[in-house]
Scaffold this active site. Structure first.
Site, mmCIF file in Angstrom:
data_model
loop_
_atom_site.group_PDB
_atom_site.id
_atom_site.type_symbol
_atom_site.label_atom_id
_atom_site.label_comp_id
_atom_site.label_asym_id
_atom_site.label_seq_id
_atom_site.Cartn_x
_atom_site.Cartn_y
_atom_site.Cartn_z
ATOM 1 N N ALA A 11 0.810 -1.226 0.000
ATOM 2 C CA ALA A 11 0.000 0.000 0.000
ATOM 3 C C ALA A 11 0.841 1.273 0.000
ATOM 4 O O ALA A 11 0.503 2.229 0.688
ATOM 5 C CB ALA A 11 -0.982 0.002 1.172
ATOM 6 N N HIS A 90 -6.107 -12.645 -3.247
ATOM 7 C CA HIS A 90 -4.865 -12.190 -3.889
ATOM 8 C C HIS A 90 -5.121 -12.054 -5.391
ATOM 9 O O HIS A 90 -5.910 -12.785 -5.964
ATOM 10 C CB HIS A 90 -3.749 -13.225 -3.645
ATOM 11 C CG HIS A 90 -2.370 -12.664 -3.860
ATOM 12 N ND1 HIS A 90 -1.859 -12.385 -5.102
ATOM 13 C CD2 HIS A 90 -1.383 -12.326 -2.975
ATOM 14 C CE1 HIS A 90 -0.634 -11.897 -4.973
ATOM 15 N NE2 HIS A 90 -0.321 -11.847 -3.688
ATOM 16 N N ASP A 93 -1.786 -12.482 -10.315
ATOM 17 C CA ASP A 93 -0.453 -12.236 -10.866
ATOM 18 C C ASP A 93 0.638 -13.036 -10.160
ATOM 19 O O ASP A 93 1.787 -12.993 -10.550
ATOM 20 C CB ASP A 93 -0.108 -10.736 -10.765
ATOM 21 C CG ASP A 93 -0.232 -10.219 -9.348
ATOM 22 O OD1 ASP A 93 -1.128 -10.693 -8.636
ATOM 23 O OD2 ASP A 93 0.583 -9.370 -8.956
ATOM 24 N N ILE A 126 -2.242 -1.856 -14.761
ATOM 25 C CA ILE A 126 -1.890 -1.022 -13.606
ATOM 26 C C ILE A 126 -1.409 -1.912 -12.455
ATOM 27 O O ILE A 126 -2.127 -2.773 -11.980
ATOM 28 C CB ILE A 126 -3.073 -0.114 -13.190
ATOM 29 C CG1 ILE A 126 -2.642 0.880 -12.124
ATOM 30 C CG2 ILE A 126 -4.293 -0.877 -12.755
ATOM 31 C CD1 ILE A 126 -3.465 2.139 -12.127
ATOM 32 N N ASP A 205 45.157 9.466 -3.043
ATOM 33 C CA ASP A 205 44.101 9.491 -2.021
ATOM 34 C C ASP A 205 44.658 10.095 -0.734
ATOM 35 O O ASP A 205 44.875 9.401 0.261
ATOM 36 C CB ASP A 205 43.597 8.046 -1.802
ATOM 37 C CG ASP A 205 42.473 7.958 -0.794
ATOM 38 O OD1 ASP A 205 41.827 8.988 -0.512
ATOM 39 O OD2 ASP A 205 42.259 6.845 -0.264
#
Ligand code: SPV
Ligand code: MG
Length: 437
Positions: A11, A90, A93, A126, A205
């Site tokens: 989410a 679910h 996919d 989407i 360096d």
């Protein structure tokens, strides 16, 4: 009594596909959202843009959601056993791809619980990952980038950092992924190395490349990435200068600066005792850290103290004494312990003994010489961040030299192009926007 419907989600970005699943779920009973924690997500995907609390705040205001519980594992199994839902819902996919392992165990557990798995056709066109890609292309803000390192340290067993010295190496670190079983592995952030910044400019360096020049370089990486940066601050310079460095780095959205407890002319640590390297006093270095901490604006920026005792040939005791002092008296947010021993056992001893007294201060290591030790082992020693400090530069150099030699040998570029070069088409397509649509 109403039936319980379990729905796991991250989410981060809400979209019609997720609302569709929530609505379908609500037709079967009370929808319990298993909201993935940062920890559950971190080993499989990039951390979400929003924190757990922010995502919870969004989801609890969606119609049809009855309850939100944390899902602390990528696997559904612990929560299914805990909440014993009648249904789990679910998108379909997960039938193919890495989530198919998750699907298999969900079917097994639901059968055992006497429940049912509802799969619904995924909303075409989407998906959260597609949207996340879009969002990533929009970039990040300095504040979001800066905060992400602390979030990663909390969420992951070990945070994986790779050296970047250009926009191109930044892009590689931002986008390179490998799939291992159901896990997608990628780098968590970038190391702005003084060694590779200097070397890529043909300079030693020794702090000869000044801050302003290094920041130009760093800006190239920042421009094309969203991941956090740890800046190699060498000795931090004079305390009076270090406070300005802290302010500048923080403003740019760098997450942490690491400074080493050396004074005088700094040389690269991998020379060990072959170079004269003088360590600061404990009090002197604590004062430098404290000065840096006192000027930072946010609570998120980190100052990490790097201990050079083992590099200087001193015992683990000396490193430990300094580590505790830097944290307890200096206020350091983390410790980097460095060594150039090949077996890594001095680092292991340091970490284990440090953890006996301090269970939480992050430990950073740079396993350039003890390179056979894997990340899970480092994590078991108590290490929080592993830095691959020079590998982008060191891998490109031999390829470039070989290519140059092959052109000289053949007095043309055909052989070298075939053997060492990426196809022209690939380089033209490498950077988005090179070709106008
Ligand atoms: C660097 O990458 O510049 C470092 C790590 O400081 S080391 O080279 O190992 O000292
Ligand atoms: Mg360095």
């Amino acid at each position: 009594m109403a039936k319980k419907v379990y729905l796991g989600m991250i989410a981060d970005i809400m979209h019609p596909g997720l609302i569709n699943i929530i609505n379908k779920g609500a037709q079967y009973g009370d929808v319990i959202i298993g909201l993935y924690t940062d920890k559950a997500i971190a080993t499989h995907k990039r951390l979400p843009y929003l924190t757990y609390e922010q995502r919870k705040n969004v989801v609890e205001n969606i119609k049809g959601v009855s309850e939100i519980v944390p899902q602390d594992d990528w696997s559904y199994v612990p929560n299914l056993l805990k909440y014993k839902p009648d249904y789990i819902i679910h998108g379909d996919d997960w039938v193919e791809g890495p989530d198919k392992y998750i699907r298999k165990e969900v079917f097994e557990v639901m059968k055992q619980l006497g429940g049912e798995v509802i799969e619904i056709p995924y909303t075409k066109g989407i998906t959260s990952s597609g949207l996340a890609d879009e969002l990533a292309s929009l970039g990040t803000t300095p504040v979001a980038r800066m905060k992400s390192l602390r979030r990663l340290i909390t969420a992951k067993p070990i945070v994986r950092i790779m050296e970047s010295h250009s926009g191109l190496t930044g892009l590689i670190i931002e986008h390179t992924k490998v799939q291992v079983g159901d896990i997608t592995r990628e780098f968590d952030g970038m190391w702005c190395s003084s060694l590779t910044d200097s070397t890529s400019k043909g300079k030693p360096d020794i702090e000869a490349v000044d801050l302003t020049t290094r920041l130009h370089n760093l800006n190239d990486s920042l421009e094309v990435t969203t991941k956090p940066v740890i800046y190699d601050g060498d000795t931090g310079g004079k305390t009076e200068h270090f406070v300005f460095t802290v302010r500048t780095l923080e403003r740019l959205g760098v997450s942490a600066v690491i400074i080493e407890d050396k004074v005088g002319l700094k040389q690269n640590s991998l020379f060990g005792t072959e170079a004269v390297q003088t360590q600061d006093t404990i009090d002197g270095f604590c004062a430098k850290i404290r000065a840096g901490k006192s000027v930072q604006v946010t609570r998120d920026f980190m100052i990490i103290a790097r201990i050079e005792s083992l590099i200087a040939g001193k015992p683990v005791e000396d490193a430990l004494e300094r580590a505790f002092a830097y944290v307890e008296n200096g206020g350091a947010d983390g410790i980097m312990i460095h060594s150039r021993n090949k077996d890594g056992m001095d680092i292991k001893e340091f970490c284990m003994r440090f953890r006996e007294r301090d269970s939480h201060t992050p430990i950073v290591v740079v396993p350039t010489t003890y390179s056979h030790i894997r990340e899970d082992e480092l994590a078991a020693w108590g290490v929080n961040i592993v830095i691959y400090a020079n590998h982008m530069l060191r891998s490109s150099y031999p390829a470039m030299v070989k290519c140059a030699e092959m052109i000289l040998e053949n007095e043309r570029c055909m052989e070298a192009s075939k053997q060492y070069c990426m196809p022209i088409k690939e380089i033209l397509n490498l950077i988005p926007g090179t070709k106008q649509k």
